[in-house]
Scaffold this motif. Sequence first.
Motif, PDB file in Angstrom:
ATOM      1  N   ILE A 138     -18.240   1.534  21.091  1.00 57.33           N
ATOM      2  CA  ILE A 138     -17.148   1.362  22.046  1.00 57.33           C
ATOM      3  C   ILE A 138     -16.071   2.379  21.705  1.00 57.33           C
ATOM      4  N   ASP A 139     -15.923   3.387  22.551  1.00 54.06           N
ATOM      5  CA  ASP A 139     -14.906   4.413  22.347  1.00 54.06           C
ATOM      6  C   ASP A 139     -13.741   4.177  23.296  1.00 54.06           C
ATOM      7  N   ASP A 140     -12.607   4.780  22.977  1.00 56.54           N
ATOM      8  CA  ASP A 140     -11.423   4.686  23.818  1.00 56.54           C
ATOM      9  C   ASP A 140     -11.088   6.072  24.384  1.00 56.54           C
ATOM     10  N   TYR A 141     -10.767   6.100  25.684  1.00 60.93           N
ATOM     11  CA  TYR A 141     -10.353   7.320  26.362  1.00 60.93           C
ATOM     12  C   TYR A 141      -8.976   7.104  26.981  1.00 60.93           C
ATOM     13  N   ASP A 142      -8.158   8.120  26.950  1.00 59.97           N
ATOM     14  CA  ASP A 142      -6.846   7.995  27.576  1.00 59.97           C
ATOM     15  C   ASP A 142      -6.964   8.257  29.081  1.00 59.97           C
ATOM     16  N   LYS A 143      -5.844   8.169  29.779  1.00 62.70           N
ATOM     17  CA  LYS A 143      -5.857   8.268  31.241  1.00 62.70           C
ATOM     18  C   LYS A 143      -6.164   9.674  31.732  1.00 62.70           C
ATOM     19  N   GLU A 144      -6.123  10.649  30.817  1.00 62.37           N
ATOM     20  CA  GLU A 144      -6.509  12.020  31.179  1.00 62.37           C
ATOM     21  C   GLU A 144      -7.986  12.284  30.898  1.00 62.37           C
ATOM     22  N   GLY A 145      -8.712  11.260  30.419  1.00 62.29           N
ATOM     23  CA  GLY A 145     -10.133  11.411  30.164  1.00 62.29           C
ATOM     24  C   GLY A 145     -10.480  11.962  28.801  1.00 62.29           C
ATOM     25  N   LYS A 146      -9.524  11.944  27.865  1.00 63.24           N
ATOM     26  CA  LYS A 146      -9.768  12.478  26.530  1.00 63.24           C
ATOM     27  C   LYS A 146     -10.075  11.346  25.555  1.00 63.24           C
ATOM     28  N   ARG A 147     -11.168  11.489  24.822  1.00 66.15           N
ATOM     29  CA  ARG A 147     -11.528  10.478  23.831  1.00 66.15           C
ATOM     30  C   ARG A 147     -10.609  10.597  22.614  1.00 66.15           C
ATOM     31  N   PHE A 148     -10.036   9.451  22.209  1.00 68.32           N
ATOM     32  CA  PHE A 148      -9.136   9.485  21.057  1.00 68.32           C
ATOM     33  C   PHE A 148      -9.488   8.449  19.993  1.00 68.32           C
ATOM     34  N   PHE A 149     -10.515   7.622  20.263  1.00 70.83           N
ATOM     35  CA  PHE A 149     -10.873   6.583  19.294  1.00 70.83           C
ATOM     36  C   PHE A 149     -12.372   6.324  19.381  1.00 70.83           C
ATOM     37  N   ILE A 150     -13.023   6.260  18.225  1.00 66.90           N
ATOM     38  CA  ILE A 150     -14.466   6.012  18.142  1.00 66.90           C
ATOM     39  C   ILE A 150     -14.698   4.764  17.300  1.00 66.90           C
ATOM     40  N   SER A 151     -15.522   3.851  17.801  1.00 64.35           N
ATOM     41  CA  SER A 151     -15.899   2.690  16.992  1.00 64.35           C
ATOM     42  C   SER A 151     -17.401   2.451  17.123  1.00 64.35           C
ATOM     43  N   THR A 152     -18.020   2.121  16.009  1.00 64.44           N
ATOM     44  CA  THR A 152     -19.457   1.856  15.997  1.00 64.44           C
ATOM     45  C   THR A 152     -19.755   0.594  15.199  1.00 64.44           C
ATOM     46  N   LEU A 153     -20.818  -0.079  15.575  1.00 62.32           N
ATOM     47  CA  LEU A 153     -21.355  -1.222  14.843  1.00 62.32           C
ATOM     48  C   LEU A 153     -22.854  -0.978  14.731  1.00 62.32           C
ATOM     49  N   LYS A 154     -23.324  -0.706  13.516  1.00 68.94           N
ATOM     50  CA  LYS A 154     -24.737  -0.393  13.304  1.00 68.94           C
ATOM     51  C   LYS A 154     -25.294  -1.257  12.180  1.00 68.94           C
ATOM     52  N   GLY A 155     -26.526  -1.725  12.374  1.00 70.83           N
ATOM     53  CA  GLY A 155     -27.106  -2.574  11.345  1.00 70.83           C
ATOM     54  C   GLY A 155     -28.597  -2.768  11.511  1.00 70.83           C
ATOM     55  N   GLU A 156     -29.134  -3.597  10.630  1.00 73.50           N
ATOM     56  CA  GLU A 156     -30.561  -3.894  10.608  1.00 73.50           C
ATOM     57  C   GLU A 156     -30.774  -5.408  10.625  1.00 73.50           C
ATOM     58  N   LYS A 157     -31.843  -5.802  11.285  1.00 71.74           N
ATOM     59  CA  LYS A 157     -32.142  -7.221  11.442  1.00 71.74           C
ATOM     60  C   LYS A 157     -32.601  -7.834  10.126  1.00 71.74           C
ATOM     61  N   ARG A 158     -32.145  -9.059   9.893  1.00 66.57           N
ATOM     62  CA  ARG A 158     -32.557  -9.849   8.732  1.00 66.57           C
ATOM     63  C   ARG A 158     -32.992 -11.233   9.211  1.00 66.57           C
ATOM     64  N   PRO A 159     -33.951 -11.871   8.535  1.00 74.93           N
ATOM     65  CA  PRO A 159     -34.374 -13.215   8.947  1.00 74.93           C
ATOM     66  C   PRO A 159     -33.221 -14.213   8.844  1.00 74.93           C
ATOM     67  N   LEU A 160     -33.115 -15.095   9.820  1.00 74.78           N
ATOM     68  CA  LEU A 160     -32.088 -16.132   9.790  1.00 74.78           C
ATOM     69  C   LEU A 160     -32.646 -17.316   9.006  1.00 74.78           C
ATOM     70  N   THR A 161     -32.360 -17.330   7.710  1.00 76.00           N
ATOM     71  CA  THR A 161     -32.855 -18.363   6.813  1.00 76.00           C
ATOM     72  C   THR A 161     -31.703 -18.943   6.012  1.00 76.00           C
ATOM     73  N   ASN A 162     -31.942 -20.104   5.418  1.00 73.39           N
ATOM     74  CA  ASN A 162     -30.923 -20.711   4.554  1.00 73.39           C
ATOM     75  C   ASN A 162     -30.549 -19.772   3.413  1.00 73.39           C
ATOM     76  N   ALA A 163     -31.547 -19.137   2.824  1.00 75.45           N
ATOM     77  CA  ALA A 163     -31.297 -18.250   1.685  1.00 75.45           C
ATOM     78  C   ALA A 163     -30.435 -17.065   2.091  1.00 75.45           C
ATOM     79  N   ASN A 164     -30.748 -16.449   3.236  1.00 77.53           N
ATOM     80  CA  ASN A 164     -29.961 -15.302   3.681  1.00 77.53           C
ATOM     81  C   ASN A 164     -28.540 -15.698   4.065  1.00 77.53           C
ATOM     82  N   MET A 165     -28.390 -16.868   4.649  1.00 78.19           N
ATOM     83  CA  MET A 165     -27.040 -17.318   5.007  1.00 78.19           C
ATOM     84  C   MET A 165     -26.189 -17.497   3.757  1.00 78.19           C
TER      85      MET A 165
END
Length: 278
Positions: free
Chosen positions: A197-224
Amino acid sequence: MFSAKVMHHRLAPKKHSFWYNVFMFYIDLDELETLDKKLRWFSYNKFNLFSFRDKDHLQLELKAESGKTKAESSQISNLTSHSSTKQQITAYLKDHNVEIGKGKIKLLTNLSVLGYNFNPASFYFCFDENNNPLCAVAEISNTYREMKMFFFGKAELDGNAFKKRTQKHFYVSPFIDLDDFFDFNLVIPTEKLEINIDDYDKEGKRFFISTLKGEKRPLTNANMLRYFFAIPMIPLQIMWLIHWQAFKLWLKKIKYHPKAANQNLQKDVYKPYKNQLN
């Protein structure tokens, strides 16, 4: 669930970057009660180490009156304070001409930890009965617990990602104008997680970059348990980090917008802050 890393990089007016480790849950909303019975450290609408609470997500009846449409009003009449998140988001989708039917709605989100929760962003990914993507919804919240929804239909589906640039009209950060633009690139989660999700100003210029990247893990009691002790009270840590980074931006003398300023630019907001003071 996903083990992930959040990165924020501000390009202007001054550079400022940081990253931190997180974990997030990716849950089929039809399986909440099953997970409650299966997992020792997970509960649905009850206190536990991790809890999914309907009140933490979309509540159609808690929309600012000025932004309520007739269609949404008709859907609200069929909901109560006890309506589930699945019922709430299904009503929201109907107002956007999407019938989920026998399909699935999966939610990428943080859970309540020992009764406390804060979600800067949650993402609903919706599929038909053949597991084909129908739409997506971003549920964005600010530190005042206000919430705004951003809808992505099939027109925004590009391969395996929903993409859209849209004006915010929402108070997210005191260091970003309310009427700047979000540029979403939401890759449908599989074994990998990639949200941009990036942010652009009203002139169309990008001024902020945000990323969320990861890998899947099993949903188990131990992992929690493992992730709880690796990043204890993660929603509280996220809230603290937001304020800590805001303090750093203030020290850099980046333009600051008080919450009370330009509130006329806030549109279609759920759980408006003024209602929380009543």
